[in-house]
Design an enzyme around this catalytic site. Sequence first.
Site, PDB file in Angstrom:
ATOM      1  N   ASP A   1       0.836  -1.204   0.000  1.00 30.08           N
ATOM      2  CA  ASP A   1       0.000   0.000   0.000  1.00 30.08           C
ATOM      3  C   ASP A   1       0.874   1.259   0.000  1.00 30.08           C
ATOM      4  OD1 ASP A   1      -2.317   1.518   0.142  1.00 30.08           O
ATOM      5  OD2 ASP A   1      -3.096   0.520   1.926  1.00 30.08           O
TER       6      ASP A   1
ATOM      7  N   ASP B   1     -10.611   2.445  -3.601  1.00 26.26           N
ATOM      8  CA  ASP B   1     -11.296   2.021  -2.380  1.00 26.26           C
ATOM      9  C   ASP B   1     -12.799   2.001  -2.605  1.00 26.26           C
ATOM     10  OD1 ASP B   1      -9.053   1.575  -0.913  1.00 26.26           O
ATOM     11  OD2 ASP B   1      -8.997   3.570  -0.021  1.00 26.26           O
TER      12      ASP B   1
HETATM   13  C1  DGJ Z   1      -5.862   1.974   1.766  1.00 24.19           C
HETATM   14  C2  DGJ Z   1      -6.267   0.790   0.930  1.00 24.19           C
HETATM   15  O1  DGJ Z   1      -6.742   1.230  -0.300  1.00 24.19           O
HETATM   16  C3  DGJ Z   1      -7.309  -0.017   1.702  1.00 24.19           C
HETATM   17  O2  DGJ Z   1      -7.753  -1.091   0.914  1.00 24.19           O
HETATM   18  C4  DGJ Z   1      -6.728  -0.493   2.998  1.00 24.19           C
HETATM   19  O3  DGJ Z   1      -5.689  -1.407   2.747  1.00 24.19           O
HETATM   20  C5  DGJ Z   1      -6.216   0.688   3.804  1.00 24.19           C
HETATM   21  N1  DGJ Z   1      -5.324   1.514   3.027  1.00 24.19           N
HETATM   22  C6  DGJ Z   1      -5.509   0.224   5.042  1.00 24.19           C
HETATM   23  O4  DGJ Z   1      -4.925   1.243   5.724  1.00 24.19           O
END
Ligand code: DGJ
Length: 714
Positions: free
Chosen positions: A463, A533
């Site tokens: 991430d 997301d």
């Molecule tokens: C951002 C990601 O896009 C989410 O899917 C998740 O993993 C969060 N970060 C976790 O902090």
Amino acid sequence: MKIQFYLFALGVAATLFVAENGVANPVAANKFCVSTRNFALNFEVGDDGRLYQRAVGTADGNEKLLRTHESYPQAGDGYVWEPALQVVHADGNTSTALFFESVTRTNDDAGRELTQIKLHDPAYPLEVTLNFRADRERDVVEEWTGIIHHESGAVTLERMASTALLLPPKNVYLTHFFGDWAKEMLTPITEQITPGTKVLDSKMGVRADQFQNPSFVLSLDGPPVENSGRVLAGSLEWSGSFQCAFDDNGENIHALCGVNPFASAYHLNPGETFTTPKMIWVWSANGLGEMSRKLHRWARDFGMRDGHKTRAVLLNNWEATGFEFDFSRIVGLYDPAKALGVELFLLDDGWFGNKYPRVNDHAGLGDWQPNRSRLPDGLAPLATEAVKRGLRFGIWMEPEMVNPKSELFEQHPDWVIRQPKRALELQRNQLVLDLTRPKVQAFEWQSIQNILGVPDISYAKWDCNRYLTQPGSSYLAPDRQSHLWIDYVNALYALMDKTAQAFPDTELMLCSGGGGRVDYGALKYFHEFWPSDNTDPTQRVPMQWDYSYFFPPMAIASHVTHWGNRPMHFACSVAMSARFGMDLDLNKLSAQDKAICAGAISAYKRIRDVTQLGDLYRLENPHEGFRGALDFVSPDRARTVVFVFQLKDGPQSPVHPQGLDPAKNYTIHELNPAPGRAAIPQEGKTFTGEVLMRDGIVPSCAHAVEASVIELGS
Ligand code: DGJ
């Protein structure tokens, strides 16, 4: 033996070399081309010794060459439009003049042809190599530039494009994709290129694609359509700040793409080579559909990892538990997951940090030790327990970042990217570690090894939740601060490369707070990416449609969640059309929703070889009508899967599949039908591909948030 052709232009000897295993194009010595089956970039050396290009899609004409036809134009010696190269020489001279020197061709093992055109500046020991790697069958050309010099001191590269493709002067349309967090790629914009310069760019360095993706389409026969017209996809392999400038000087249009020159002057020492990121061009004379299918095939072979291996059904805990979990809550998710048919469990954020536990996004980032109260025996028992119960285990990490509230920041406040004398600016309460600093590189590499080295971990989500707003490095010298943007990305790629090499069996998801890092520069080290997301399936239908112009659906992670509170059948059907996963607390699902999920998983396992390894045909554009529709065709054309996603109420009109073998027979079967809906009228019947493509299939859906997934097989 090499064949040599000599050119004498302005007293400069120029040479065309054809390597022994290469294939020479039958052109005059001062004309040559980079070609694939249906596409050609035509070059010509002018009487003045400079290199010119004929516009893409035009006949190899004889019209007079003007400076506006210049290939890879340079600033300061007569060219007054947007340059591809702008150099300040060691003696302060701000002009560059490049003359043709030689061209060589070689074939690589995969049957692609590499053409290298060498140019040099007669007044300075500066050499530029334009590289083109042509994939003949897929009509894909990768292009990049190498710059080297032997001057008395460093030269400064102010601009150094990867490409400066020449387009015809009129009737060129640009389609690009704007977005933001939770809206990534969701806003396609098509506009005619008109005199002046249209710039698409990012100045964010890290998580650079959040607003603008470095992939676009140029169309030469009006706005692009799915199955006709000449189109050229462009995609820059770069995860940092980029610039794509479409410079229309009234005579010609140059498409200049590369690292963003913004604040990025690069001081190149004598003998060092600066290599630009690669640009991918994909040509189709039959519209967007063929363009995407060629690019997807190229990507499965060269642009991503394990592009010929189907992906497992994944369950992620992020939407289900957020930061609230411990060992037993996670293990409690395993059996229901296994019972439903899940194959891989992914533990998301929140498993680490002791002095500053990662119980929310305010603390702990950078302290990659498992939290002792949540996971007293570390990660290994969680992974082993998953494997014991028949699931693979994956883990979340964000190696490039740190919370100020962390032991790491307490120990190394100078390791972050920041500007001295400015108040620290946080995004999501975090800072970016300065990857130009060797100690940070070593730290991140060690952290990754510690995490991925845990036995039974076979998947990871990488991430990256913020971009650069205060681009200062306390490692780089004051006169090298402008290197930060480029050195960061190159160090990141070195880290990703090492990870891919050291953990060849660990699948990797590329994530960046949603889809802030979706480009082929990074994807080549990964198996898939997290597009956004936003998992509301009504939004995912157009979003995944847009991503599919450039990226194969097997790389587009699509998870079933409760975003938007859509019917479970619709959510599952949308996820099945890409790389299927779930982000649900299975213990809280109703019996009916559980049955729908189980049905979707079993149907997905049955069709994933077709949807992931087959060809995509986009049938009905969800941006335009009341529904979206796609089909996937297996490589042998024996099987097809049709997806219909109803976004608004509308007529139950037939959907017309494409790509079928007209002579083959296909039997129709709706997969995992929605409970309570009548069977489709053609269920169980057999028709030829010709009839199906002509007459279509009536899906079971007619109302908003209904979907129908139909298999055509033997
Ligand atoms: C951002 C990601 O896009 C989410 O899917 C998740 O993993 C969060 N970060 C976790 O902090």
